[in-house]
Design an enzyme around this catalytic site. Structure first.
Site, PDB file in Angstrom:
ATOM      1  N   GLU A 179      45.058 -22.810 -10.906  1.00  0.00           N
ATOM      2  CA  GLU A 179      46.118 -21.820 -11.107  1.00  0.00           C
ATOM      3  C   GLU A 179      47.363 -22.324 -10.391  1.00  0.00           C
ATOM      4  OE1 GLU A 179      44.328 -18.077  -9.756  1.00  0.00           O
ATOM      5  OE2 GLU A 179      43.809 -17.650 -11.834  1.00  0.00           O
TER       6      GLU A 179
ATOM      7  N   CYS B 298      39.935 -16.722   0.702  1.00  0.00           N
ATOM      8  CA  CYS B 298      38.991 -17.738   0.209  1.00  0.00           C
ATOM      9  C   CYS B 298      39.277 -19.095   0.845  1.00  0.00           C
ATOM     10  CB  CYS B 298      39.102 -17.844  -1.307  1.00  0.00           C
ATOM     11  SG  CYS B 298      40.793 -18.091  -1.845  1.00  0.00           S
TER      12      CYS B 298
HETATM   13  P1  NAD Z   1      33.596  -9.973  -5.953  1.00  0.00           P
HETATM   14  O1  NAD Z   1      33.063 -11.157  -6.670  1.00  0.00           O
HETATM   15  O2  NAD Z   1      32.631  -8.998  -5.391  1.00  0.00           O
HETATM   16  O3  NAD Z   1      34.554  -9.132  -6.903  1.00  0.00           O
HETATM   17  C1  NAD Z   1      35.639  -9.721  -7.576  1.00  0.00           C
HETATM   18  C2  NAD Z   1      35.968  -8.889  -8.796  1.00  0.00           C
HETATM   19  O4  NAD Z   1      34.854  -8.937  -9.686  1.00  0.00           O
HETATM   20  C3  NAD Z   1      36.239  -7.413  -8.514  1.00  0.00           C
HETATM   21  O5  NAD Z   1      37.249  -6.963  -9.395  1.00  0.00           O
HETATM   22  C4  NAD Z   1      34.913  -6.760  -8.862  1.00  0.00           C
HETATM   23  O6  NAD Z   1      35.042  -5.412  -9.252  1.00  0.00           O
HETATM   24  C5  NAD Z   1      34.479  -7.615 -10.039  1.00  0.00           C
HETATM   25  N1  NAD Z   1      33.041  -7.610 -10.316  1.00  0.00           N
HETATM   26  C6  NAD Z   1      32.014  -7.437  -9.459  1.00  0.00           C
HETATM   27  N2  NAD Z   1      30.847  -7.513 -10.117  1.00  0.00           N
HETATM   28  C7  NAD Z   1      31.150  -7.736 -11.422  1.00  0.00           C
HETATM   29  C8  NAD Z   1      30.374  -7.921 -12.606  1.00  0.00           C
HETATM   30  N3  NAD Z   1      29.050  -7.887 -12.591  1.00  0.00           N
HETATM   31  N4  NAD Z   1      31.027  -8.134 -13.763  1.00  0.00           N
HETATM   32  C9  NAD Z   1      32.371  -8.192 -13.799  1.00  0.00           C
HETATM   33  N5  NAD Z   1      33.152  -8.031 -12.713  1.00  0.00           N
HETATM   34  C10 NAD Z   1      32.552  -7.810 -11.544  1.00  0.00           C
HETATM   35  O7  NAD Z   1      34.571 -10.556  -4.841  1.00  0.00           O
HETATM   36  P2  NAD Z   1      35.421  -9.758  -3.770  1.00  0.00           P
HETATM   37  O8  NAD Z   1      34.529  -9.306  -2.686  1.00  0.00           O
HETATM   38  O9  NAD Z   1      36.287  -8.751  -4.438  1.00  0.00           O
HETATM   39  O10 NAD Z   1      36.399 -10.919  -3.240  1.00  0.00           O
HETATM   40  C11 NAD Z   1      36.034 -11.817  -2.270  1.00  0.00           C
HETATM   41  C12 NAD Z   1      35.576 -13.125  -2.902  1.00  0.00           C
HETATM   42  O11 NAD Z   1      36.610 -13.650  -3.727  1.00  0.00           O
HETATM   43  C13 NAD Z   1      35.307 -14.191  -1.859  1.00  0.00           C
HETATM   44  O12 NAD Z   1      34.155 -14.897  -2.224  1.00  0.00           O
HETATM   45  C14 NAD Z   1      36.540 -15.073  -1.950  1.00  0.00           C
HETATM   46  O13 NAD Z   1      36.341 -16.386  -1.496  1.00  0.00           O
HETATM   47  C15 NAD Z   1      36.841 -15.017  -3.405  1.00  0.00           C
HETATM   48  N6  NAD Z   1      38.238 -15.384  -3.657  1.00  0.00           N
HETATM   49  C16 NAD Z   1      38.493 -16.582  -4.237  1.00  0.00           C
HETATM   50  C17 NAD Z   1      39.813 -16.976  -4.443  1.00  0.00           C
HETATM   51  C18 NAD Z   1      40.136 -18.304  -5.073  1.00  0.00           C
HETATM   52  O14 NAD Z   1      41.272 -18.464  -5.490  1.00  0.00           O
HETATM   53  N7  NAD Z   1      39.212 -19.235  -5.165  1.00  0.00           N
HETATM   54  C19 NAD Z   1      40.863 -16.123  -4.071  1.00  0.00           C
HETATM   55  C20 NAD Z   1      40.555 -14.891  -3.478  1.00  0.00           C
HETATM   56  C21 NAD Z   1      39.233 -14.534  -3.283  1.00  0.00           C
END
Ligand code: NAD
Length: 493
Positions: free
Chosen positions: A474, A300
């Site tokens: 965090e 991210c």
């Molecule tokens: P995602 O939003 O697709 O999924 C994240 C989590 O949410 C997963 O566990 C997924 O199963 C769950 N999820 C998906 N749809 C859901 C719903 N409708 N209800 C509840 N849970 C649901 O993201 P990803 O592809 O796994 O990760 C990449 C993203 O995460 C990028 O946008 C990245 O920038 C972000 N990220 C942010 C940070 C930060 O600290 N700001 C850190 C790491 C990743």
């Protein structure tokens, strides 16, 4: 691109894959889920490496029941005792660092050196929060009017639902679990289904470290929407801590509003990386390689837009291209690999779309830019120059090993371009003038700025974003307070 290692088999030496749990972890027991099992794929080879349990709404309710049953005992446990258990989690993670790193590499695809860095970072949240657990102090003050005294204490906020992404399977979980436990909360973790084995391996480790049954519960599901909604609708759940995309974050904020639940949101980023003419070139290149290529760009905080001032532009492009095309691409578990595969075929397709769009709009390819044939979700390290401001990748997370570079002339121009995004997580600034570095840092709309370095994350510092990159922090002393509720008592002495 050096793809010599790409077709080798994953090195799983020392990893007893059959020994890893794949069931739901509820109340300290491994259980089958009610749904049909979910395959886990090695992104380097596309081979299925495990099938994990699939929770439905009833399984999620059982996990909340377990967290509720354990809550009074854990909240009443002496902070010193909680601290010692957290410290033991740190020690066990450190002792088993190599095994955990291999497991992360296998299911996530990241290079072993990145996975080792992640394990050290993830373990550190336990050490840091072991120290925080005994330093959650309140306030005592005389009211300004003089009539009474104000006593403020910090209580555990209650049962927490924690949702984490696949890109840091260990660290995104421990960055939530450790402060939640330090604060005296019990939790249900729902990790991403792409990388569940690390979360389950860590669940077993917490138990061994002395975390009582029910304090940490872990469930995986192929239906995260209904399962999460059901948990958020349970009046015993008081906190949602989510890390993932901004789109899913918005959906969950709307869902949580129905029960007025406290939300911490770590969402997407679109980090600018700015190099001024007066920057030290070697420092800027080293920093750019870390900011862009840690986790093969799947972070991210990854530099998503590189702005380089005209006077240093040609030298920077030449040096970065040389470094990027020399990277060894291969299976994450191979010791030689510097850039592993992406997480899924869908992630590769997104990168291809963004690169094609930029090239159509006039960007030039200096290296990479073409998906290799063969198995595995690979995309080569790529450098693009003259990337126009209207390219889709200027507004979207690339989440891959692509460095889009464009030129700028003045400080005001680059600040305006850096801030021209809905995101505000991280930014990187390289300059030999400290006053300018601090001035720019204040003007950039981001929660975190790395000045003359490519890494910003630190368990002892507040991690988080502004604008649509999130809510809350965090790490640091802020992290544990996200899991506390201040309680105020007015008293006349
Ligand atoms: P995602 O939003 O697709 O999924 C994240 C989590 O949410 C997963 O566990 C997924 O199963 C769950 N999820 C998906 N749809 C859901 C719903 N409708 N209800 C509840 N849970 C649901 O993201 P990803 O592809 O796994 O990760 C990449 C993203 O995460 C990028 O946008 C990245 O920038 C972000 N990220 C942010 C940070 C930060 O600290 N700001 C850190 C790491 C990743």
């Amino acid at each position: 691109m050096n793809i010599a290692a790409r077709d080798t088999k994953p090195d799983t030496t020392g990893l007893d894959l059959d020994g890893f749990a794949r069931g739901l972890f509820i109340a300290g027991q491994w259980r089958e889920g009610r749904g049909s099992r979910i395959p886990v794929v090695d992104p380097s080879s596309e081979a299925v490496i495990a099938h994990i349990a699939n929770a439905d709404v009833a399984d999620a309710a059982a996990a909340v029941d377990a967290a509720a049953a354990a809550a009074p005992g854990w909240a009443a446990t002496a902070p010193r005792k909680r601290s010692e258990i957290l410290r033991r989690c740190f020690e066990l993670m450190t002792e088993r660092a190599e095994m955990l790193a291999k497991l992360i590499s296998l299911e996530n695809g990241k290079a072993l050196r990145d996975a080792r860095g992640e394990v050290a970072y993830a373990a550190e949240f336990f050490r840091w929060n072991a120290e925080e657990a005994v330093r959650i102090v309140g306030d005592f003050a005389r009211a300004p009017a003089g009539a009474n005294h104000i006593v403020v204490g910090y209580e555990p906020i209650g049962i927490c639902v924690l949702i984490t992404p696949w890109n840091f399977p260990a660290a995104m979980a421990t960055r939530k679990i450790a402060p939640a436990l330090a604060a005296g909360c019990t939790v249900v973790l729902k990790p991403a289904t792409e990388t569940p084995l690390t979360a389950y391996a860590l669940a077993a480790l917490y138990r061994e470290a002395g975390v009582p049954d029910g304090v940490v519960n872990v469930i995986t599901t192929s239906t995260p929407g209904p399962v999460t909604s059901a948990m958020l609708a349970d009046p015993r759940v008081r906190k949602l801590s989510f890390t993932g995309s901004t789109g899913v974050g918005r959906t969950l904020l709307a869902e949580a509003s129905k029960s007025v639940i406290s939300c911490s949101m770590e969402l997407g980023g679109n980090a600018p990386l700015i190099v001024f003419d007066d920057a030290d070139l070697d420092t800027a290149i080293e920093g750019a390689m870390v900011a862009k290529m840690r986790n093969a760009g799947e972070a991210c905080t990854a530099a998503n837009r590189l702005y380089v001032q005209s006077g240093i532009y040609e030298k920077f492009v030449a040096a970065l291209t040389k470094r990027m095309e020399a990277l060894a691409v291969g299976a994450g578990t191979d010791q030689a690999t510097e850039c592993g595969p992406m997480i899924t075929a869908k992630a590769v397709a997104k990168i291809e779309r963004l690169v094609d769009d930029a090239v159509t709009r006039g960007a030039k390819v200096k290296c990479g830019g073409k998906k290799p044939s063969g198995s595995g979700f690979f995309y080569p390290p790529t450098v693009l120059t003259d990337v126009p401001a209207d390219a889709e990748m200027a507004g979207e997370e690339i989440f891959g090993p692509v460095a889009p570079i464009s030129r700028f002339d003045s400080e005001d121009e680059v600040v305006a371009r850096a801030n021209d995004t809905e995101y505000g997580l991280a930014a990187y600034v390289f300059t030999g003038d400290l006053a300018r570095g601090l001035r720019i840092s204040r003007r950039i709309e981001a929660g975190m700025i790395a000045l003359n370095r490519g890494l910003v994350s630190d368990p002892a510092a507040p991690f988080g974003g502004v604008k649509q990159s999130g809510l809350g922090r965090e790490g640091g002393s802020h992290g544990v307070l996200e899991f506390c509720e201040p309680k105020y008592v007015a008293v006349t002495l």
